[in-house]
Design an enzyme around this catalytic site. Structure first.
Site, PDB file in Angstrom:
ATOM      1  CB  SER A 168      50.660  70.175 -62.453  1.00  0.00           C
ATOM      2  OG  SER A 168      49.810  69.825 -61.633  1.00  0.00           O
ATOM      3  CE1 TYR A 201      48.816  67.302 -67.074  1.00  0.00           C
ATOM      4  CE2 TYR A 201      48.169  66.967 -64.744  1.00  0.00           C
ATOM      5  CZ  TYR A 201      48.706  67.770 -65.739  1.00  0.00           C
ATOM      6  OH  TYR A 201      48.645  68.957 -65.594  1.00  0.00           O
ATOM      7  CE  LYS A 234      51.907  69.258 -67.880  1.00  0.00           C
ATOM      8  NZ  LYS A 234      51.727  70.704 -68.772  1.00  0.00           N
TER       9      LYS A 234
END
Ligand code: NAD
Ligand code: UDP
Length: 338
Positions: free
Chosen positions: A124, A148, A152
């Site tokens: 992302s 989060y 990633k």
């Protein structure tokens, strides 16, 4: 070619599965349905006129995943499965680290065990955090701002180490900017459970009357109209990026990272205006405080994907909005419960 798709019942996964089937790939989806509905895959197969194999398996379940690898031989894996809500990750960091990191580790162990060493990984633009410069290119420093985004980024590090230890692995990391849109048939689209976090589903649910208004988080950013600017990318363009990445894997590229974005930012107000034009509906909105952790502006330098994958986003903002609106009108409550 037989591809294992983790998280294939989800938003980006389902659109990618459709593109894969239409391009002649055989696919098996592994998904625990924690954030999706198997109806998406039923519709994918109906649209493609072809079938796929669905295994309702949690990546954290070592032995169930091993059985999936025992039943068939895969040529490559596309790994979408993850929890993905930044705000929730701040409240539930252990759930995010466990699911996203441990799930990836278990998947990689099974891949190594069965000699499957070609992988496309969903990362992302969130890994960049508040980038010093826009457009953001792949070599910009990573400052992931929440658990989060850190999952990633940590998975990217793990994948790089796996390739360094065994160069037989070919791994393509795709850093998506802001995926929006839906399949133009109006049959598959984004189906957030509960109140959506992302701006596009909030706008479309406001347009149809499921939500009373859009709260715009901040109008004092250093952007032309004061609202946040993002690089929105049509989910079908993203899906096609995965097919390009699979083709690239066949050239044995080693470890590579690519941004997938349109090299163009739109503000929240520009997005609202485009959606109003396309839908003919007024979107009531109100400015509220900035959302903690949000950045002012983000858009991609996607020259590397263009050059090395032969990929570029082709669908414009109007089409993104038109496709979301068709999906929303045809499925006002999302997918029916399975
Ligand atoms: P999604 O939630 O719609 O899809 C993810 C799928 O993974 C869901 O179907 C969920 O049920 C499944 N899943 C989660 N944990 C699992 C587990 N342990 N075992 C098996 N299945 C599991 O999300 P999406 O928007 O399609 O995102 C796909 C990927 O793209 C994610 O990795 C996400 O981090 C990444 N990404 C998404 C965005 C975005 O804005 N949508 C942006 C950048 C990156
Ligand atoms: N946004 C907003 N209201 C919402 C959701 C988002 O104003 O209900 C804004 C947000 O501040 C950002 C842009 O819309 O400027 C995109 O937000 P989204 O959560 O979709 O993506 P991300 O911030 O993760 O890039």
């Amino acid at each position: 070619m037989n591809v294992l798709v983790t998280g294939g019942a989800g938003y980006i996964g389902s659109h990618t599965c459709l593109e894969l089937l239409q391009a002649g790939y055989e696919i098996t989806v592994v998904d625990n349905l924690v954030n999706s509905n198997v109806e998406s895959l039923r519709r994918v197969q109906e649209l493609a006129g072809k079938s796929l194999i669905f295994e309702q398996v949690d990546l954290l379940d070592h032995s169930a995943l091993e059985q999936v690898f025992r039943r068939q031989r895969f040529d490559a894996v596309i790994h979408f499965a993850a929890l993905k809500a930044p705000a929730e990750s701040v409240a539930r960091p252990l759930a995010y680290y466990h699911n996203n990191l441990t799930g990836t580790l278990i998947l990689l162990e099974r891949m190594a065990q069965f000699g499957v060493k070609d992988l496309v990984y969903s990362s992302s633009a969130a890994v960049y955090g508040d980038a010093e410069r826009v457009p953001v290119s792949e070599d910009a420093p990573c400052k992931p701002p929440n658990p989060y985004a850190r999952t990633k980024w940590m998975c990217e590090m793990i994948l790089q180490d796996v390739h360094a230890a065994d160069p037989q692995w070919n791994i393509i990391v795709l850093r998506y900017f802001n995926p929006v849109g839906a399949h133009p048939s109006g049959r598959i689209g984004e189906n957030p459970l509960g109140i959506p976090n992302n701006v596009m589903p909030v706008i479309s649910q406001t347009a149809i009357g499921r939500l009373p208004e859009l709260k715009i988080f901040g109008n004092d950013y250093p952007t032309p109209d004061g609202t946040g600017v993002r690089d929105y990318i049509h989910v079908l363009d993203l899906a096609q990026g995965h097919l390009k990445a699979l083709e690239k894997l066949s050239t044995r590229p080693g470890f590579e990272i690519y941004n997938l974005g349109n090299h163009r930012g739109y503000s929240v107000l520009e997005l609202v205006a485009a959606f109003e034009r396309v839908s003919g509906r007024k979107i009531p909105y109100r400015f509220v405080e900035r959302r903690p952790g949000d950045i002012a502006i983000s858009f991609a330098d996607a020259a590397k994907a263009n050059r090395e994958l032969g990929w570029r986003g082709e669908r414009d903002l109007e089409q993104m909005c038109a496709d979301v609106w068709r999906w929303q009108l045809n499925n006002p409550e999302g997918y029916p419960e399975a």
